[in-house]
Structure formats: structure tokens, C-alpha cells
Scaffold this motif. Structure first.
Motif, PDB file in Angstrom:
ATOM      1  N   GLY A 152      -1.241  11.721  -0.319  1.00 37.70           N
ATOM      2  CA  GLY A 152      -1.426  10.468   0.402  1.00 37.70           C
ATOM      3  C   GLY A 152      -0.590  10.404   1.659  1.00 37.70           C
ATOM      4  O   GLY A 152      -1.051   9.960   2.720  1.00 37.70           O
ATOM      5  N   LEU A 153       0.663  10.854   1.560  1.00 39.92           N
ATOM      6  CA  LEU A 153       1.536  10.862   2.734  1.00 39.92           C
ATOM      7  C   LEU A 153       1.023  11.822   3.800  1.00 39.92           C
ATOM      8  O   LEU A 153       1.079  11.531   5.004  1.00 39.92           O
ATOM      9  CB  LEU A 153       2.957  11.260   2.316  1.00 39.92           C
ATOM     10  CG  LEU A 153       3.724  10.232   1.476  1.00 39.92           C
ATOM     11  CD1 LEU A 153       4.998  10.855   0.904  1.00 39.92           C
ATOM     12  CD2 LEU A 153       4.063   8.995   2.296  1.00 39.92           C
ATOM     13  N   LYS A 154       0.509  12.985   3.369  1.00 34.57           N
ATOM     14  CA  LYS A 154      -0.033  13.946   4.337  1.00 34.57           C
ATOM     15  C   LYS A 154      -1.253  13.384   5.046  1.00 34.57           C
ATOM     16  O   LYS A 154      -1.494  13.671   6.227  1.00 34.57           O
ATOM     17  CB  LYS A 154      -0.384  15.261   3.631  1.00 34.57           C
ATOM     18  CG  LYS A 154       0.821  16.074   3.186  1.00 34.57           C
ATOM     19  CD  LYS A 154       1.707  16.512   4.353  1.00 34.57           C
ATOM     20  CE  LYS A 154       1.061  17.600   5.203  1.00 34.57           C
ATOM     21  NZ  LYS A 154       1.979  18.047   6.295  1.00 34.57           N
ATOM     22  N   LEU A 155      -2.031  12.561   4.347  1.00 32.01           N
ATOM     23  CA  LEU A 155      -3.189  11.940   4.988  1.00 32.01           C
ATOM     24  C   LEU A 155      -2.738  10.881   5.991  1.00 32.01           C
ATOM     25  O   LEU A 155      -3.322  10.760   7.079  1.00 32.01           O
ATOM     26  CB  LEU A 155      -4.113  11.333   3.934  1.00 32.01           C
ATOM     27  CG  LEU A 155      -5.507  10.920   4.398  1.00 32.01           C
ATOM     28  CD1 LEU A 155      -6.200  12.041   5.177  1.00 32.01           C
ATOM     29  CD2 LEU A 155      -6.361  10.518   3.197  1.00 32.01           C
ATOM     30  N   LEU A 156      -1.683  10.144   5.656  1.00 30.18           N
ATOM     31  CA  LEU A 156      -1.125   9.190   6.626  1.00 30.18           C
ATOM     32  C   LEU A 156      -0.624   9.935   7.866  1.00 30.18           C
ATOM     33  O   LEU A 156      -0.784   9.461   8.995  1.00 30.18           O
ATOM     34  CB  LEU A 156       0.028   8.401   6.005  1.00 30.18           C
ATOM     35  CG  LEU A 156      -0.314   7.364   4.934  1.00 30.18           C
ATOM     36  CD1 LEU A 156       0.961   6.716   4.407  1.00 30.18           C
ATOM     37  CD2 LEU A 156      -1.276   6.304   5.462  1.00 30.18           C
ATOM     38  N   GLU A 157      -0.021  11.100   7.644  1.00 26.84           N
ATOM     39  CA  GLU A 157       0.441  11.904   8.779  1.00 26.84           C
ATOM     40  C   GLU A 157      -0.752  12.425   9.587  1.00 26.84           C
ATOM     41  O   GLU A 157      -0.778  12.320  10.821  1.00 26.84           O
ATOM     42  CB  GLU A 157       1.269  13.082   8.283  1.00 26.84           C
ATOM     43  CG  GLU A 157       1.768  13.982   9.407  1.00 26.84           C
ATOM     44  CD  GLU A 157       2.273  15.335   8.932  1.00 26.84           C
ATOM     45  OE1 GLU A 157       2.629  16.169   9.792  1.00 26.84           O
ATOM     46  OE2 GLU A 157       2.300  15.581   7.707  1.00 26.84           O
ATOM     47  N   GLY A 158      -1.742  12.960   8.895  1.00 26.58           N
ATOM     48  CA  GLY A 158      -2.883  13.562   9.586  1.00 26.58           C
ATOM     49  C   GLY A 158      -3.733  12.588  10.355  1.00 26.58           C
ATOM     50  O   GLY A 158      -4.389  12.964  11.342  1.00 26.58           O
TER      51      GLY A 158
ATOM     52  N   GLU B  53       0.826  -1.208   0.000  1.00 26.28           N
ATOM     53  CA  GLU B  53       0.000   0.000   0.000  1.00 26.28           C
ATOM     54  C   GLU B  53       0.860   1.257   0.000  1.00 26.28           C
ATOM     55  O   GLU B  53       0.549   2.230  -0.686  1.00 26.28           O
ATOM     56  CB  GLU B  53      -0.942   0.008   1.213  1.00 26.28           C
ATOM     57  CG  GLU B  53      -2.102  -0.965   1.116  1.00 26.28           C
ATOM     58  CD  GLU B  53      -3.108  -0.588   0.031  1.00 26.28           C
ATOM     59  OE1 GLU B  53      -3.278   0.608  -0.269  1.00 26.28           O
ATOM     60  OE2 GLU B  53      -3.720  -1.511  -0.541  1.00 26.28           O
ATOM     61  N   LEU B  54       1.961   1.237   0.760  1.00 28.40           N
ATOM     62  CA  LEU B  54       2.850   2.395   0.800  1.00 28.40           C
ATOM     63  C   LEU B  54       3.452   2.647  -0.584  1.00 28.40           C
ATOM     64  O   LEU B  54       3.559   3.795  -1.022  1.00 28.40           O
ATOM     65  CB  LEU B  54       3.954   2.178   1.833  1.00 28.40           C
ATOM     66  CG  LEU B  54       4.963   3.328   1.999  1.00 28.40           C
ATOM     67  CD1 LEU B  54       4.268   4.623   2.385  1.00 28.40           C
ATOM     68  CD2 LEU B  54       6.034   2.957   3.035  1.00 28.40           C
ATOM     69  N   THR B  55       3.812   1.584  -1.269  1.00 24.96           N
ATOM     70  CA  THR B  55       4.364   1.723  -2.628  1.00 24.96           C
ATOM     71  C   THR B  55       3.335   2.347  -3.559  1.00 24.96           C
ATOM     72  O   THR B  55       3.659   3.238  -4.360  1.00 24.96           O
ATOM     73  CB  THR B  55       4.814   0.351  -3.154  1.00 24.96           C
ATOM     74  OG1 THR B  55       5.798  -0.207  -2.271  1.00 24.96           O
ATOM     75  CG2 THR B  55       5.417   0.475  -4.552  1.00 24.96           C
ATOM     76  N   LEU B  56       2.077   1.904  -3.458  1.00 18.83           N
ATOM     77  CA  LEU B  56       1.016   2.480  -4.287  1.00 18.83           C
ATOM     78  C   LEU B  56       0.799   3.956  -3.958  1.00 18.83           C
ATOM     79  O   LEU B  56       0.560   4.773  -4.848  1.00 18.83           O
ATOM     80  CB  LEU B  56      -0.287   1.691  -4.095  1.00 18.83           C
ATOM     81  CG  LEU B  56      -0.305   0.285  -4.695  1.00 18.83           C
ATOM     82  CD1 LEU B  56      -1.555  -0.470  -4.252  1.00 18.83           C
ATOM     83  CD2 LEU B  56      -0.238   0.333  -6.221  1.00 18.83           C
ATOM     84  N   ILE B  57       0.893   4.295  -2.679  1.00 17.49           N
ATOM     85  CA  ILE B  57       0.753   5.703  -2.280  1.00 17.49           C
ATOM     86  C   ILE B  57       1.905   6.529  -2.859  1.00 17.49           C
ATOM     87  O   ILE B  57       1.693   7.633  -3.380  1.00 17.49           O
ATOM     88  CB  ILE B  57       0.693   5.830  -0.745  1.00 17.49           C
ATOM     89  CG1 ILE B  57      -0.641   5.267  -0.219  1.00 17.49           C
ATOM     90  CG2 ILE B  57       0.858   7.291  -0.304  1.00 17.49           C
ATOM     91  CD1 ILE B  57      -0.698   5.097   1.287  1.00 17.49           C
ATOM     92  N   LEU B  58       3.121   6.003  -2.782  1.00 17.21           N
ATOM     93  CA  LEU B  58       4.280   6.737  -3.283  1.00 17.21           C
ATOM     94  C   LEU B  58       4.242   6.931  -4.800  1.00 17.21           C
ATOM     95  O   LEU B  58       4.953   7.781  -5.335  1.00 17.21           O
ATOM     96  CB  LEU B  58       5.577   6.026  -2.880  1.00 17.21           C
ATOM     97  CG  LEU B  58       5.933   6.072  -1.394  1.00 17.21           C
ATOM     98  CD1 LEU B  58       7.231   5.330  -1.126  1.00 17.21           C
ATOM     99  CD2 LEU B  58       6.045   7.506  -0.894  1.00 17.21           C
TER     100      LEU B  58
END
Length: 453
Positions: A224-230, A204-209
Motif C-alpha cells: 500500500g505504501l509503495k502504491l502511495l509512492e508510485g 486511511e493511512l492507518t488502515l494502509i499501515l
């Protein structure tokens, strides 16, 4: 609400012959309604058993690769595209675990819709009639480019921890905005990502990146990364990276804290170096904790990046490349390294030279959102072009001498070492890449080695 969806021919034949309604659901329907490029995720469903469906599928010329009556799932293909059928059902989970603990079959489409994660993924297309069936209001979400949960968001995310990352990935790829209930539901259940296997998290992280590549949404991977952070999910999957939040950096070089710089470096990075851009400064929090400064964070980072990627069970080649680039990314940061040293550095690291330039650019752009060419790249590329014009060999294959030609000069165990020294010797002057000059230098190096120098 009729809609034309380009369904594979044999699947359409199956739907016309079936005594039951057959639906496409999920990504293909969502993407068609959102006017996005056709998804190749052919998820189909019906209020019938896997056995009954698979028998009819084979009659219609489809190839059944596996039928699983306990889950009501059938994997099949028409020879070109893969499809997955699932009987209408409802699922019950052990808290946070991806696989359902129990399954009950149903003939009610609304019940089937309610087991899904997001309303935009719970819109059904009746293949026979071309009608859209929308039990939960997913069409409205698609039209407004919104993601909302099929039920109470806290319940949806508490069931399956993988949905925490699916939310970030889908929102990023689609350019949809999760509603507040989704964001808070994910945040309240963020710790449940620990119930998900490392392999699934990495996938999933690869797909987000690479989320920007799915539908061409610019900087989707950053979103996507900002949503993981938030939603605090980043704290659990990449705690070493998340530790940089709130850590200030020199204002003359950086406009962002350590974490935000890493996210922005990833934002501006070429697709080939996304993991490296994300993790290049992962050593800063550890360096600061131990020494009170960021100096040497590249050394810390090489070790920590390896720990992170090995924990996520990343492929060895990816892990080794990210760690190597992390270790090298600070070289000549101030642009003061002499040309001779740069020449040697380029030759020593020629196998990762191109990705290192890409990382250098990402790092530079992530400092102050500056998309101009990184000055270090301009300097290095000018030197590399000079080397190329001189005929400098960048690899052992380009050397004008081969290992077997040194056997009368160099002891066999030392051949590889001497060849690499010759390569670096030529880095300073391309004219040296001539057989007689190389043999003479090899003899000198061999004598030097014999004297233990």
C-alpha cells in the motif's frame, strides 16, 4: 449467476417482503466472490427512497438510527451488525472534494454502479433471488484480482481525492493489482488529496499501515505504501518522508535509499510500531540539508515526526510514543555502550522498552532485508534478564520504599526526583533494592541536594 451470501436474518426478511429488489453491494459481495473472509460492511441499496425503505425496515424489526432523504441514506442495525442503505443515485462533485456537490436519484442500476469508484465494488447481490447483477464487469476484475475504475480513471479520481488513498488501501488489503489506467489516473490527480481532511487521511493511512491484518496478505502494508509512492500521493501526505527518495546511504549498512529503508522498516515491523517504523528516519533529509550528513537525524526526527502527526491530527498518545521512539532509536547503534549505561537506559525508558525493541528490529531488518534478530536486541535482553534475576526494580512501584517513607529525610518537593534517582541507583545492582539501603541513599542524596551538588 446465483450465489449464497449469509445475509442477516432481518435484512433477508425485509428483502422478501419488499415490492422492490434489494441489493447488497460493495465489500460484502466482492469478498464473497473472492473467497475472502466475510466482510461486515453491509452496504445495501435499492431503486426506492430513503423514507420508503426506512418505513419497511422498521416494520421488519430493524432499528433505524438515521434517515437522510437528501442523500437517500439510511443508517440502521439489526441489533448486532450495522448497515447502510443508499437509494440508487448519481453524484456530481466539486473537483477533489469527498462529499458530492449534488445528487440525483435514479431507478437504473447501471447508473448507480457508474457513480462508484472501482468495478470490484460495483457488483450487486439480489437478496431475494440470490442472483449477482454485474453492470460493469466487476466479477471479471475480482476473478483476475484486478482493480479498475468504473469510468475513465482520470474522471473517477478527479471527483473525490479520498479515492487516491482508497485505491492504495483496497489494493493492499485485497492483494489486487490496479490496472495502469488506475495508476495513471491517481498519479495525474495526486494533488487533490489536499482537498481531503487530515482526519480522513489519517484514518486511511492507518488502515494502509495495518492492511496485512484485514485478510492476512503478507506485507500488504508495504504494498500500500509503495502504491502511495508510485502514484505520488505520498509526496502530498508525507512530504518530509518522501524527501528521502534517492538519498543514498552507506552501502556497508544499507541496501536502500532513505525513503525505501523507511518503507522496508515498516514492512518488517510488528503491527504495534508501524507509525514509528515509518517515521523513525524522517529527520534524515532535514539533517542532511542543514549539516551535509545524517548525524543527529534522531533529534531532527523527533521534532519533524511531531509536526507530521500533529498536522494529521493523530491522537496525542500515538504522537508522543512515535516521537519518543524516534528520539531513542539510534541509542547503542554500534553495540559499544557499556552494561552500566544500558542498565540505566532500560530503567529510564522501561515504559517504552518493548516497542523500542520492536522498532530496533524493524530498523535492522529494513537496512538489508535481514530478518535475523538484531544484535542490539540480543545484547540488551541479556542485560535485562540479568537485572531481572538480581531483582532490579524497573518501575517506582517495584522500589522497596515509598514516597511517604521519605518525608523525614527529603523535602516534599524533592520526593519524586529522589525516588527516580533511587531507581537508577538500583539499576546497577538489584541488591540495593532494600529499605534500609534505600533510606540511607535517600539521605545522602538529600544532603547532596542541599549542598547544590
Amino acid at each position: 449467476m446465483p450465489m449464497l451470501l449469509s445475509v442477516p436474518e432481518k435484512l433477508n426478511t425485509l428483502a422478501q417482503r419488499a415490492e422492490f429488489p434489494l441489493y447488497v453491494v460493495g465489500g460484502a459481495v466482492r469478498d464473497a466472490l473472492a473467497n475472502l473472509p466475510s466482510s461486515q460492511d453491509w452496504d445495501i441499496c435499492a431503486p426506492v427512497s430513503a423514507e420508503r425503505f426506512s418505513a419497511l425496515a422498521e416494520e421488519c424489526g430493524l432499528i433505524v438510527n438515521g434517515a437522510y432523504k437528501n442523500t437517500g441514506t439510511v443508517n440502521l442495525t439489526d441489533g448486532k451488525v450495522k448497515m447502510e442503505f443508499t437509494s440508487f443515485r448519481t453524484d456530481r462533485y466539486r473537483r477533489g472534494e469527498h462529499a458530492p456537490a449534488s445528487i440525483e436519484f435514479t431507478t437504473d442500476i447501471r447508473t448507480d454502479a457508474l457513480r462508484r469508484d472501482f468495478k470490484c465494488n460495483a457488483v450487486y447481490y439480489d437478496i431475494r433471488t440470490g442472483e449477482i447483477v454485474d453492470p460493469l464487469g466487476g466479477v471479471k476484475d475480482i476473478e483476475s484480482r484486478t482493480i479498475s475504475a468504473t469510468r475513465d480513471a482520470d474522471e473517477v479520481f478527479s471527483e473525490d481525492g479520498l479515492r487516491l488513498m482508497r485505491l492504495a488501501r483496497l489494493a493492499a488489503q485485497l492483494g489486487f493489482a490496479p490496472d495502469l489506467a488506475c495508476i495513471f489516473g491517481a498519479k495525474f490527480n495526486a494533488a487533490l488529496i489536499s482537498k481531503i481532511s487530515a482526519e480522513r487521511i489519517l484514518a486511511e493511512l492507518t488502515l494502509i499501515l495495518h492492511a496485512d491484518e484485514k485478510y492476512g496478505v503478507r506485507y500488504a502494508h508495504y504494498d500500500g505504501l509503495k502504491l502511495l509512492e508510485g502514484t505520488d500521493v505520498l509526496n502530498y501526505i508525507l512530504p518530509e518522508l518522501a524527501a528521502g527518495k534517492g538519498m543514498p546511504q552507506r552501502a556497508d549498512f544499507h541496501a536502500h535509499d532513505v525513503l525505501e529503508h523507511s518503507l522496508r522498516a515498516c514492512k518488517y515491523s510488528d503491527a504495534r510500531v508501524r507509525f514509528s517504523a515509518l517515521l523513525h528516519d524522517v529527520g534524515k533529509p532535514a539533517a542532511y540539508r542543514e549539516t551535509g550528513k545524517y548525524h543527529g537525524h534522531d533529534v531532527y526526527g523527533e521534532r519533524i515526526a511531531r509536526e507530521v502527526l500533529e498536522r494529521l491530527k493523530a491522537p496525542k498518545k500515538l504522537t508522543d510514543t512515535v516521537c519518543r521512539l524516534t528520539a531513542l532509536h539510534m541509542y547503542d547503534l554500534d553495540g559499544k555502550a557499556r552494561a552500566g549505561k544500558i542498565r540505566a537506559f532500560i530503567v529510564k525508558n522501561y515504559d517504552v522498552y518493548e516497542p523500542l525493541l520492536l522498532l530496533k528490529q524493524a530498523d535492522y531488518s529494513g537496512c538489508k532485508d535481514d530478518l535475523n534478530v538484531c544484535p542490539t536486541i540480543t545484547k540488551w535482553e541479556n542485560i535485562r534478564r540479568e537485572m531481572e534475576a538480581e531483582g532490579v526494580p524497573f518501575t517506582l512501584k517495584q522500589l522497596a520504599v515509598r514516597g511517604n517513607e521519605l518525608k523525614e529525610i527529603v523535602p516534599a518537593p524533592k520526593t519524586g526526583e529522589i525516588l527516580n534517582k533511587l531507581l537508577l541507583w538500583c539499576a546497577q545492582d538489584g541488591a540495593r533494592n532494600e529499605k534500609s539501603a534505600l533510606l540511607a541513599e535517600a539521605a545522602r542524596l538529600a544532603r547532596q541536594t542541599d549542598r547544590g551538588e
